[in-house]
Design an enzyme around this catalytic site. Sequence first.
Site, PDB file in Angstrom:
ATOM      1  N   LYS A 225     -44.098 -35.760  29.120  1.00 42.52           N
ATOM      2  CA  LYS A 225     -43.444 -36.049  30.391  1.00 42.52           C
ATOM      3  C   LYS A 225     -41.930 -36.027  30.192  1.00 42.52           C
ATOM      4  O   LYS A 225     -41.415 -36.502  29.176  1.00 42.52           O
ATOM      5  CB  LYS A 225     -43.893 -37.421  30.904  1.00 42.52           C
ATOM      6  CG  LYS A 225     -43.304 -37.818  32.246  1.00 42.52           C
ATOM      7  CD  LYS A 225     -43.785 -39.204  32.633  1.00 42.52           C
ATOM      8  CE  LYS A 225     -43.082 -39.683  33.895  1.00 42.52           C
ATOM      9  NZ  LYS A 225     -43.478 -41.064  34.257  1.00 42.52           N
ATOM     10  N   LEU A 226     -41.204 -35.487  31.157  1.00 42.43           N
ATOM     11  CA  LEU A 226     -39.768 -35.302  30.995  1.00 42.43           C
ATOM     12  C   LEU A 226     -39.036 -36.590  30.637  1.00 42.43           C
ATOM     13  O   LEU A 226     -38.138 -36.601  29.805  1.00 42.43           O
ATOM     14  CB  LEU A 226     -39.163 -34.707  32.266  1.00 42.43           C
ATOM     15  CG  LEU A 226     -39.447 -33.224  32.521  1.00 42.43           C
ATOM     16  CD1 LEU A 226     -38.591 -32.740  33.670  1.00 42.43           C
ATOM     17  CD2 LEU A 226     -39.205 -32.376  31.296  1.00 42.43           C
ATOM     18  N   SER A 227     -39.414 -37.697  31.272  1.00 42.90           N
ATOM     19  CA  SER A 227     -38.707 -38.940  31.015  1.00 42.90           C
ATOM     20  C   SER A 227     -38.901 -39.423  29.583  1.00 42.90           C
ATOM     21  O   SER A 227     -38.186 -40.306  29.116  1.00 42.90           O
ATOM     22  CB  SER A 227     -39.172 -40.025  31.991  1.00 42.90           C
ATOM     23  OG  SER A 227     -40.548 -40.269  31.839  1.00 42.90           O
ATOM     24  N   LYS A 228     -39.870 -38.829  28.871  1.00 38.63           N
ATOM     25  CA  LYS A 228     -40.132 -39.213  27.490  1.00 38.63           C
ATOM     26  C   LYS A 228     -39.582 -38.188  26.504  1.00 38.63           C
ATOM     27  O   LYS A 228     -39.847 -38.275  25.309  1.00 38.63           O
ATOM     28  CB  LYS A 228     -41.650 -39.356  27.259  1.00 38.63           C
ATOM     29  CG  LYS A 228     -42.360 -40.287  28.231  1.00 38.63           C
ATOM     30  CD  LYS A 228     -41.901 -41.723  28.086  1.00 38.63           C
ATOM     31  CE  LYS A 228     -42.692 -42.651  29.005  1.00 38.63           C
ATOM     32  NZ  LYS A 228     -42.225 -44.049  28.939  1.00 38.63           N
ATOM     33  N   SER A 229     -38.854 -37.204  26.972  1.00 37.90           N
ATOM     34  CA  SER A 229     -38.437 -36.115  26.107  1.00 37.90           C
ATOM     35  C   SER A 229     -36.967 -35.788  26.281  1.00 37.90           C
ATOM     36  O   SER A 229     -36.285 -36.290  27.177  1.00 37.90           O
ATOM     37  CB  SER A 229     -39.270 -34.864  26.401  1.00 37.90           C
ATOM     38  OG  SER A 229     -38.847 -34.273  27.620  1.00 37.90           O
TER      39      SER A 229
END
Length: 300
Positions: A225-229
């Site tokens: 997920k973008l918020s985790k990367s």
Amino acid sequence: MPPPPCRGRFAPSPTGPLHFGSLLAAFGSWLMARKAGGEWLVRIEDLDPPREVAGAADEQLRTLERFGLVADGQVLRQSERDAHYRAALERLLASGDAFECHCSRSDLAGGVHRACVPGTHRPDPAIRLRVPDGTVVGFEDRVHGAVVQDVSAEVGDFVLRRADGPWAYQLAVVVDDAAQGITEVVRGADLLDSTARQVFLQRRLGLPTPDYAHLPLVVDADGRKLSKSLAALPIDGADPLPILRAAWLALGQAADAWPAGATLAATLEAAASAFEAKRIPRTPPAALAAMHNATVIDAA
């Protein structure tokens, strides 16, 4: 009685700048509301102070404005609505639908609360919603179709107010969607699993249930997920059209249907007219992550 006017919303948490995934949710909810001739509102979900970044909410609003996505009414901030959540909680406590819970996370086998552990006591207990055995909730999602969840078995009695004080997302979102007259909740697919809880709580409070549409969850090239990367870089509104076009494609819209408007306002107006909700995929196109990374780097 005539049906209520279509009203959608975008509700970011002020934990940092908007990234492409959050813009996708904002743009998708805006398109669906505009296509239906309805209104689009913005709500700041600032209920968890330790996770908030100072100034993030205002910067998020400025970013939305640079992309031409401006709320049709006053921006609602959850941090200012304590009395409304408290009133809803008191109703649930009075009816016996909510109860004090002294259990810690370590007390709950598998994380599902079905009954309080005898003899436990905490100075500031959490408040949970009582979910009777056999509580199965179904709803129709405009993207994912029929969704059915056994809330009692899969979730159990869920938290309405946390032991450390803040209001739980489930209570706040239900109270605020009703207060703002939201008729369609359009958001990321990471929240699909929590929707049955919200529908159940709406029924307990006697509130209307809006329609739901959960948009594809954008991930990076490694499937995170973008918020985790690292792909969760801030989007730059200095040149919004390429990023909006990438979001358009992520929503499954035809590339040749993207309008070549002379201005941002003209492009958005034409995009709302050309938008087809039935084309939204459950997962984003495979090539989207690489395309997004390039778009963000070019725009930064």
